[in-house]
Design a protein around this motif. Structure first.
Motif, short mmCIF file in Angstrom:
data_model
loop_
_atom_site.label_atom_id
_atom_site.label_comp_id
_atom_site.label_asym_id
_atom_site.label_seq_id
_atom_site.Cartn_x
_atom_site.Cartn_y
_atom_site.Cartn_z
N UNK A 47 0.86 -1.19 0.00
CA UNK A 47 0.00 0.00 0.00
C UNK A 47 0.89 1.23 0.00
N UNK A 48 0.62 2.16 -0.90
CA UNK A 48 1.23 3.48 -0.83
C UNK A 48 0.14 4.41 -0.32
N UNK A 49 0.30 4.83 0.95
CA UNK A 49 -0.78 5.57 1.61
C UNK A 49 -0.41 7.04 1.78
N UNK A 50 -1.42 7.82 2.10
CA UNK A 50 -1.22 9.26 2.36
C UNK A 50 -1.73 9.58 3.75
N UNK A 51 -1.44 10.80 4.22
CA UNK A 51 -1.80 11.16 5.59
C UNK A 51 -3.31 11.18 5.83
N UNK A 52 -4.08 11.21 4.76
CA UNK A 52 -5.54 11.28 4.88
C UNK A 52 -6.17 9.91 5.15
N UNK A 71 3.63 1.95 2.77
CA UNK A 71 4.59 3.02 2.52
C UNK A 71 3.85 4.35 2.55
N UNK A 72 4.05 5.11 3.62
CA UNK A 72 3.34 6.38 3.75
C UNK A 72 4.08 7.45 2.95
N UNK A 73 3.33 8.22 2.17
CA UNK A 73 3.96 9.31 1.41
C UNK A 73 3.93 10.57 2.28
N UNK A 74 4.72 10.53 3.34
CA UNK A 74 4.79 11.60 4.35
C UNK A 74 5.91 11.25 5.30
N UNK A 75 6.38 12.24 6.02
CA UNK A 75 7.36 11.91 7.05
C UNK A 75 6.64 11.51 8.33
N UNK A 76 5.49 12.16 8.61
CA UNK A 76 4.70 11.77 9.78
C UNK A 76 3.91 10.51 9.46
N UNK A 77 3.70 9.66 10.47
CA UNK A 77 2.95 8.42 10.21
C UNK A 77 1.97 8.11 11.34
N UNK A 78 1.46 9.20 11.94
CA UNK A 78 0.47 9.03 13.01
C UNK A 78 -0.86 8.50 12.48
N UNK A 79 -1.04 8.45 11.14
CA UNK A 79 -2.24 7.86 10.54
C UNK A 79 -2.15 6.34 10.48
N UNK A 80 -1.01 5.79 10.83
CA UNK A 80 -0.80 4.33 10.73
C UNK A 80 -0.66 3.72 12.12
#
Ligand code: GLV
Ligand code: GLV
Length: 318
Positions: A47-52, A71-80
């Motif tokens: 999965x290539x995810x975004x912060x949303x 793989x989050x497209x962000x440096x923050x990963x509080x959505x995961x």
């Protein structure tokens, strides 16, 4: 059969290129509804995810046992839910490094705009209400030569500090651990949070969102700041108590704020929307063409690495 890979939002084309060999699903430009996301998760390996997107245990179970990488497209990963991923042996990656300078530019842009009342003065001009140059008109506070307090001295915090240095600012910082490199390179001085809040003219926040940093800046902390101080937040909205910030701004207990992130995006606290001394950007911290390309490519390369049996390039600390 090629592995199934889900990309949760439309991303820059550069990020899709590394994924060409996979059975690829790219969802829409707008954030997917929860139902659509869970349906699309079924049977995916990457999965290539975004912060949303909330990537939690329910999502991982919907994907099934074949899911190997998020793989989050962000440096923050509080959505995961990183703990849930670890339990299931799923790698989680983010995009550190590629967005530091761009996000630091955003922080400095907000810092300057808030200090010099750019939002308010531009609104006045566009409304046709700018009638004359005035000795007392739109008078802000200086940035150059002032004291810049960085809360969270990671890569982005240090990039902001370097900008401050260029403006002749005196740098102080607060962080979980001392950063000797930054102290040597930038003459940055470590302080506790209390001293930083009491003495900084500009407070810029660069911490990740964790249980420890949620509402790190609330009424009590805002109360310690100077009435001439400016608060900048380009990290995550919930690090600041938005209601308390709106009250402090409305009552002139601090001079201004520059915000890129909010507690319940895309909602913005209605009190903030009424305030002339709040400069409000819609989470555009990493939003340059070059950087969004770099983030998309790095996220895609993390997917490819894990699905090829290699180590991910930029795993989060699991
Ligand atoms: C964006 O908010 C990011 O964390 O990269
Ligand atoms: C103002 O425009 C000045 O020239 O000082």
């Amino acid at each position: 059969m090629p592995d199934k890979v889900l990309v949760t939002r439309e991303i820059p084309a550069a990020g899709l290129r590394p994924l060409e060999g996979f059975d690829l699903t790219v969802l829409s430009e707008a954030p997917p509804e929860r139902e659509e996301l869970l349906e699309a998760a079924e049977g995916v390996a990457g999965v290539l995810s975004n912060v949303t997107e909330k990537i939690d245990a329910e999502f991982m179970d919907a994907a099934g046992e074949g899911l190997k990488v998020i793989a989050n497209m962000a440096v923050g990963y509080d959505n995961i839910d990183v703990a849930a991923a670890k339990e299931r042996g799923i790698a989680v990656t983010n995009t550190p490094g590629v967005l530091d300078e761009t996000t630091a530019d955003t922080a400095f842009m907000l810092l300057l705009a808030a200090a010099r009342r750019l939002g308010e003065s531009e609104r006045t001009l566009r409304a046709g209400e700018w009638h004359w140059w005035g000795p007392k008109l739109f008078v802000g506070v200086d940035v150059w030569g002032k004291k810049l307090g960085i809360v969270g001295m990671g890569r982005i915090g240090q990039a902001v500090a370097r900008r401050g240095k260029g403006f002749g600012m005196d740098i102080i910082y607060h962080n979980r651990s001392r950063k000797e490199d930054a102290e040597n390179e930038l003459d940055a001085r470590y302080t506790d949070l209390e001293e930083l809040l009491q003495t900084a003219d500009f407070v810029s926040i660069h911490t990740p969102l964790t249980d420890e940093t949620r509402h790190l800046i609330g009424a009590e902390e805002l109360g310690k700041m100077k009435p001439t101080a400016v608060l900048v937040n380009t990290s995550r909205g919930p690090v600041v108590d938005e209601e308390a910030l709106a009250d402090a701004l409305a009552e002139g207990r601090i001079f201004a704020a520059g915000l890129d992130v909010y507690e319940e995006e895309p909602k913005v606290h209605p009190k903030l929307l009424e305030l002339e001394n709040a400069v409000l950007a819609p989470h555009i911290g990493s939003g340059s063409r070059e950087t969004r390309d770099g983030m998309a490519v790095l996220a895609a390369e993390n997917v490819v690495a894990v699905l090829s049996g290699e180590k991910p390039k930029t795993p989060v600390d699991q």
